[in-house]
Design a protein around this motif. Structure first.
Motif, short mmCIF file in Angstrom:
data_model
loop_
_atom_site.label_atom_id
_atom_site.label_comp_id
_atom_site.label_asym_id
_atom_site.label_seq_id
_atom_site.Cartn_x
_atom_site.Cartn_y
_atom_site.Cartn_z
N ASN A 210 0.81 -1.21 0.00
CA ASN A 210 0.00 0.00 0.00
C ASN A 210 0.85 1.27 0.00
O ASN A 210 0.36 2.34 0.33
CB ASN A 210 -0.93 0.02 1.22
CG ASN A 210 -1.98 -1.08 1.16
OD1 ASN A 210 -1.95 -1.94 0.29
ND2 ASN A 210 -2.91 -1.06 2.11
N ASN A 239 2.20 0.59 4.28
CA ASN A 239 2.41 1.77 3.45
C ASN A 239 3.82 2.33 3.65
O ASN A 239 4.65 1.71 4.32
CB ASN A 239 1.33 2.83 3.72
CG ASN A 239 1.38 3.38 5.13
OD1 ASN A 239 2.26 3.04 5.93
ND2 ASN A 239 0.43 4.25 5.46
N VAL A 248 1.32 10.17 9.60
CA VAL A 248 0.89 10.17 8.20
C VAL A 248 1.84 10.99 7.35
O VAL A 248 2.29 12.07 7.75
CB VAL A 248 -0.54 10.75 8.09
CG1 VAL A 248 -0.98 10.81 6.63
CG2 VAL A 248 -1.52 9.90 8.90
N VAL A 254 -2.91 4.02 2.37
CA VAL A 254 -3.49 3.74 3.69
C VAL A 254 -3.03 2.36 4.17
O VAL A 254 -3.15 1.37 3.44
CB VAL A 254 -5.02 3.80 3.65
CG1 VAL A 254 -5.61 3.44 5.00
CG2 VAL A 254 -5.48 5.17 3.21
N THR A 256 -3.07 -1.12 6.20
CA THR A 256 -4.10 -2.05 6.70
C THR A 256 -3.46 -3.16 7.54
O THR A 256 -4.09 -4.19 7.76
CB THR A 256 -4.87 -2.67 5.52
OG1 THR A 256 -3.96 -3.34 4.64
CG2 THR A 256 -5.64 -1.61 4.75
#
Length: 277
Positions: A210, A239, A248, A254, A256
Protein backbone atom coordinates in the motif's frame (compact mmCIF):
# COMPACT_ATOMS: atom_id res chain seq x y z
CA UNK A 1 35.77 90.96 -49.34
CA UNK A 2 37.11 87.48 -49.93
CA UNK A 3 34.66 84.61 -50.23
CA UNK A 4 35.90 81.24 -48.93
CA UNK A 5 36.29 78.46 -51.46
CA UNK A 6 33.57 75.84 -51.37
CA UNK A 7 36.10 73.14 -50.62
CA UNK A 8 37.94 74.89 -47.77
CA UNK A 9 37.86 73.66 -44.15
CA UNK A 10 35.92 76.73 -43.06
CA UNK A 11 33.20 75.93 -45.55
CA UNK A 12 32.92 72.30 -44.39
CA UNK A 13 32.65 73.35 -40.76
CA UNK A 14 29.89 75.81 -41.50
CA UNK A 15 27.95 73.21 -43.48
CA UNK A 16 28.23 70.60 -40.72
CA UNK A 17 27.02 73.08 -38.13
CA UNK A 18 24.04 73.99 -40.26
CA UNK A 19 23.15 70.33 -40.82
CA UNK A 20 23.51 69.40 -37.15
CA UNK A 21 21.46 72.34 -35.93
CA UNK A 22 18.34 70.92 -37.49
CA UNK A 23 18.25 67.60 -35.50
CA UNK A 24 18.71 66.60 -31.84
CA UNK A 25 22.08 65.29 -30.79
CA UNK A 26 22.44 61.51 -30.20
CA UNK A 27 23.25 60.32 -26.68
CA UNK A 28 26.83 59.31 -26.24
CA UNK A 29 27.90 55.68 -25.48
CA UNK A 30 28.84 56.78 -21.96
CA UNK A 31 25.35 58.14 -21.32
CA UNK A 32 23.67 54.92 -22.40
CA UNK A 33 26.02 52.86 -20.19
CA UNK A 34 25.26 55.01 -17.17
CA UNK A 35 21.53 54.47 -17.60
CA UNK A 36 22.00 50.68 -17.92
CA UNK A 37 24.03 50.29 -14.74
CA UNK A 38 21.24 51.13 -12.23
CA UNK A 39 18.88 48.71 -14.01
CA UNK A 40 21.53 45.96 -13.93
CA UNK A 41 22.17 46.55 -10.24
CA UNK A 42 18.46 46.34 -9.48
CA UNK A 43 18.20 43.05 -11.40
CA UNK A 44 21.21 41.52 -9.62
CA UNK A 45 19.90 42.61 -6.22
CA UNK A 46 16.50 41.08 -7.00
CA UNK A 47 18.10 37.77 -8.07
CA UNK A 48 20.30 37.69 -4.96
CA UNK A 49 17.31 38.42 -2.72
CA UNK A 50 15.29 35.63 -4.36
CA UNK A 51 18.15 33.14 -3.90
CA UNK A 52 18.60 34.10 -0.26
CA UNK A 53 14.86 33.74 0.35
CA UNK A 54 14.79 30.32 -1.35
CA UNK A 55 17.79 29.01 0.59
CA UNK A 56 16.40 30.37 3.86
CA UNK A 57 13.04 28.74 3.22
CA UNK A 58 14.73 25.41 2.44
CA UNK A 59 16.86 25.52 5.59
CA UNK A 60 13.82 26.25 7.74
CA UNK A 61 11.79 23.50 6.06
CA UNK A 62 14.64 20.97 6.35
CA UNK A 63 14.63 21.32 10.13
CA UNK A 64 10.89 20.73 10.42
CA UNK A 65 10.96 16.94 10.68
CA UNK A 66 8.46 14.13 10.97
CA UNK A 67 8.70 13.51 14.72
CA UNK A 68 8.95 10.05 16.26
CA UNK A 69 5.74 8.90 17.93
CA UNK A 70 6.01 8.63 21.70
CA UNK A 71 4.61 5.14 22.35
CA UNK A 72 6.98 3.20 20.04
CA UNK A 73 9.98 5.07 21.46
CA UNK A 74 8.85 4.16 24.96
CA UNK A 75 8.55 0.51 23.90
CA UNK A 76 12.22 0.56 22.87
CA UNK A 77 13.19 2.14 26.19
CA UNK A 78 11.26 -0.57 28.06
CA UNK A 79 12.91 -3.45 26.17
CA UNK A 80 15.59 -4.79 28.55
CA UNK A 81 17.21 -6.76 25.71
CA UNK A 82 18.07 -3.53 23.89
CA UNK A 83 20.61 -0.96 25.08
CA UNK A 84 19.93 2.41 23.49
CA UNK A 85 22.17 5.49 23.20
CA UNK A 86 20.69 8.38 21.31
CA UNK A 87 21.61 11.93 20.46
CA UNK A 88 20.52 14.40 17.81
CA UNK A 89 22.82 12.95 15.08
CA UNK A 90 22.25 9.24 15.71
CA UNK A 91 20.57 6.41 17.57
CA UNK A 92 22.69 3.39 18.57
CA UNK A 93 20.90 0.21 19.68
CA UNK A 94 22.98 -2.75 20.86
CA UNK A 95 21.84 -6.21 22.01
CA UNK A 96 21.95 -6.79 25.73
CA UNK A 97 23.77 -10.10 25.23
CA UNK A 98 24.54 -12.80 22.64
CA UNK A 99 25.49 -10.38 19.90
CA UNK A 100 26.02 -11.94 16.48
CA UNK A 101 28.75 -9.40 15.68
CA UNK A 102 26.61 -8.04 12.82
CA UNK A 103 25.59 -4.41 12.56
CA UNK A 104 23.37 -2.24 10.37
CA UNK A 105 24.06 1.40 9.58
CA UNK A 106 20.65 2.80 8.63
CA UNK A 107 19.90 6.17 7.02
CA UNK A 108 16.63 7.89 7.92
CA UNK A 109 14.25 8.99 5.19
CA UNK A 110 13.95 12.65 4.20
CA UNK A 111 13.05 14.84 7.18
CA UNK A 112 12.32 11.87 9.46
CA UNK A 113 13.62 11.78 13.05
CA UNK A 114 15.97 8.76 13.43
CA UNK A 115 14.13 7.73 16.60
CA UNK A 116 11.09 7.03 14.44
CA UNK A 117 12.79 3.85 13.17
CA UNK A 118 13.94 2.51 16.53
CA UNK A 119 10.91 0.34 17.28
CA UNK A 120 10.59 -1.13 13.77
CA UNK A 121 14.28 -2.12 13.81
CA UNK A 122 14.17 -3.32 17.42
CA UNK A 123 13.45 -6.89 16.26
CA UNK A 124 16.91 -7.01 14.66
CA UNK A 125 18.53 -5.96 17.94
CA UNK A 126 16.54 -8.58 19.84
CA UNK A 127 18.08 -11.08 17.40
CA UNK A 128 21.64 -9.99 18.18
CA UNK A 129 22.27 -7.25 15.58
CA UNK A 130 23.56 -3.79 16.45
CA UNK A 131 21.64 -0.98 14.71
CA UNK A 132 23.00 2.52 14.15
CA UNK A 133 20.41 4.97 12.77
CA UNK A 134 21.91 8.09 11.19
CA UNK A 135 20.42 11.56 10.81
CA UNK A 136 21.97 12.98 7.61
CA UNK A 137 22.96 16.66 7.23
CA UNK A 138 19.92 18.95 6.88
CA UNK A 139 17.78 15.81 7.31
CA UNK A 140 18.28 14.85 3.64
CA UNK A 141 20.45 11.83 2.85
CA UNK A 142 21.50 13.35 -0.49
CA UNK A 143 23.64 15.78 1.51
CA UNK A 144 25.47 13.01 3.39
CA UNK A 145 29.21 13.18 2.71
CA UNK A 146 30.88 11.49 5.68
CA UNK A 147 32.89 8.27 5.21
CA UNK A 148 31.33 4.98 6.32
CA UNK A 149 34.00 4.69 9.02
CA UNK A 150 32.41 7.63 10.85
CA UNK A 151 29.26 5.57 11.34
CA UNK A 152 30.87 2.21 12.10
CA UNK A 153 32.99 3.93 14.75
CA UNK A 154 29.81 4.39 16.79
CA UNK A 155 29.81 0.64 17.47
CA UNK A 156 33.42 -0.60 17.22
CA UNK A 157 32.53 -4.05 18.56
CA UNK A 158 30.70 -4.94 15.31
CA UNK A 159 32.66 -7.25 12.99
CA UNK A 160 30.32 -7.40 9.96
CA UNK A 161 28.51 -4.31 8.71
CA UNK A 162 25.45 -3.92 6.51
CA UNK A 163 24.11 -0.61 5.24
CA UNK A 164 20.52 0.38 4.53
CA UNK A 165 17.92 3.07 4.59
CA UNK A 166 14.34 4.04 4.14
CA UNK A 167 13.12 5.99 1.11
CA UNK A 168 15.73 8.65 0.26
CA UNK A 169 17.96 7.12 2.93
CA UNK A 170 18.00 3.90 0.94
CA UNK A 171 19.12 5.75 -2.18
CA UNK A 172 22.14 6.99 -0.24
CA UNK A 173 22.77 3.55 1.25
CA UNK A 174 23.22 2.20 -2.29
CA UNK A 175 26.25 4.45 -2.68
CA UNK A 176 27.80 3.28 0.60
CA UNK A 177 27.21 -0.36 -0.35
CA UNK A 178 30.44 -0.31 -2.39
CA UNK A 179 32.55 0.40 0.68
CA UNK A 180 34.88 -2.56 1.42
CA UNK A 181 33.65 -2.58 5.03
CA UNK A 182 30.05 -3.25 3.94
CA UNK A 183 28.83 -6.84 3.59
CA UNK A 184 25.32 -6.21 2.22
CA UNK A 185 22.54 -3.74 1.41
CA UNK A 186 19.08 -3.22 2.95
CA UNK A 187 16.35 -1.19 1.21
CA UNK A 188 13.06 -0.30 2.92
CA UNK A 189 10.50 1.31 0.62
CA UNK A 190 13.39 2.40 -1.56
CA UNK A 191 15.54 1.66 -4.61
CA UNK A 192 18.92 2.66 -6.03
CA UNK A 193 19.36 5.67 -8.28
CA UNK A 194 21.86 3.87 -10.54
CA UNK A 195 22.65 0.40 -11.80
CA UNK A 196 23.86 -1.78 -8.90
CA UNK A 197 23.27 -5.11 -10.61
CA UNK A 198 26.98 -5.90 -10.36
CA UNK A 199 27.29 -5.08 -6.65
CA UNK A 200 28.26 -8.65 -5.76
CA UNK A 201 26.86 -8.44 -2.21
CA UNK A 202 23.62 -9.67 -0.61
CA UNK A 203 20.67 -7.29 -1.01
CA UNK A 204 17.20 -7.31 0.49
CA UNK A 205 14.45 -4.99 -0.74
CA UNK A 206 11.41 -4.76 1.53
CA UNK A 207 8.36 -2.90 0.27
CA UNK A 208 4.72 -2.31 1.19
CA UNK A 209 1.76 -3.25 -0.99
CA UNK A 210 0.00 0.00 0.00
CA UNK A 211 3.02 2.29 -0.39
CA UNK A 212 1.85 5.43 -2.21
CA UNK A 213 5.37 6.84 -2.71
CA UNK A 214 7.73 3.94 -3.46
CA UNK A 215 4.88 2.17 -5.17
CA UNK A 216 4.85 -1.55 -6.03
CA UNK A 217 5.33 -0.57 -9.68
CA UNK A 218 8.48 1.41 -8.85
CA UNK A 219 9.86 -1.43 -6.74
CA UNK A 220 9.18 -3.87 -9.57
CA UNK A 221 11.01 -1.57 -12.00
CA UNK A 222 14.00 -1.48 -9.63
CA UNK A 223 14.68 -5.21 -10.05
CA UNK A 224 16.82 -4.65 -13.13
CA UNK A 225 19.15 -2.29 -11.22
CA UNK A 226 19.83 -4.76 -8.39
CA UNK A 227 21.73 -8.08 -8.33
CA UNK A 228 19.80 -11.04 -9.75
CA UNK A 229 19.83 -12.80 -6.37
CA UNK A 230 18.29 -9.84 -4.49
CA UNK A 231 15.67 -10.91 -1.95
CA UNK A 232 12.40 -9.04 -2.62
CA UNK A 233 9.77 -9.05 0.13
CA UNK A 234 6.45 -7.21 -0.12
CA UNK A 235 4.58 -6.76 3.16
CA UNK A 236 0.86 -6.93 2.48
CA UNK A 237 -1.01 -3.88 3.81
CA UNK A 238 2.05 -1.79 4.67
CA UNK A 239 2.41 1.77 3.45
CA UNK A 240 5.47 4.01 3.12
CA UNK A 241 5.41 5.61 6.56
CA UNK A 242 4.95 2.29 8.34
CA UNK A 243 8.62 1.45 7.97
CA UNK A 244 8.95 3.99 10.77
CA UNK A 245 6.67 5.48 13.41
CA UNK A 246 6.18 9.12 12.49
CA UNK A 247 2.52 9.45 11.53
CA UNK A 248 0.89 10.17 8.20
CA UNK A 249 3.01 11.19 5.22
CA UNK A 250 1.48 13.22 2.36
CA UNK A 251 0.92 11.21 -0.79
CA UNK A 252 1.11 7.86 0.98
CA UNK A 253 -1.38 5.02 0.79
CA UNK A 254 -3.49 3.74 3.69
CA UNK A 255 -2.02 1.04 5.94
CA UNK A 256 -4.10 -2.05 6.70
CA UNK A 257 -1.56 -3.91 8.86
CA UNK A 258 -0.91 -3.22 12.54
CA UNK A 259 2.53 -2.19 13.78
CA UNK A 260 3.24 -5.41 15.68
CA UNK A 261 2.74 -7.61 12.61
CA UNK A 262 4.60 -5.10 10.49
CA UNK A 263 7.63 -5.22 12.79
CA UNK A 264 7.60 -9.03 12.92
CA UNK A 265 7.43 -9.39 9.13
CA UNK A 266 10.08 -6.69 8.61
CA UNK A 267 12.45 -8.43 11.04
CA UNK A 268 11.95 -11.79 9.33
CA UNK A 269 12.63 -10.21 5.92
CA UNK A 270 15.84 -8.52 7.04
CA UNK A 271 17.14 -11.64 8.74
CA UNK A 272 17.15 -13.41 5.37
CA UNK A 273 20.32 -11.41 4.73
CA UNK A 274 21.53 -10.18 8.14
CA UNK A 275 22.82 -12.94 10.49
CA UNK A 276 20.72 -13.72 13.56
CA UNK A 277 21.35 -15.90 16.58
Amino acid sequence: MTTPDAGSPDTATSADAATTAGRPSRPTRTGRTRRRRPALRITLVAIAAALIAAVSAFLVDAHVTFSAERAPVQAVADDLAVHTRWSYPSVVMTPGDDSTGAGLVFFAGAKVDPLAYADKLRGLVDGGTTVVIIRPPLNYAIFEWRPFSDFSALAPEVTEWFVGGHSLGGVKACQYAHDPAVAGLVLLGSYCAGDESGLGKPVVSVSGSNDGLSTPAKIEASRASLPSDTVFVEIEGANHAQFGDYGVQPGDGVSTIDDERMRAQLTAALQQVIPTR
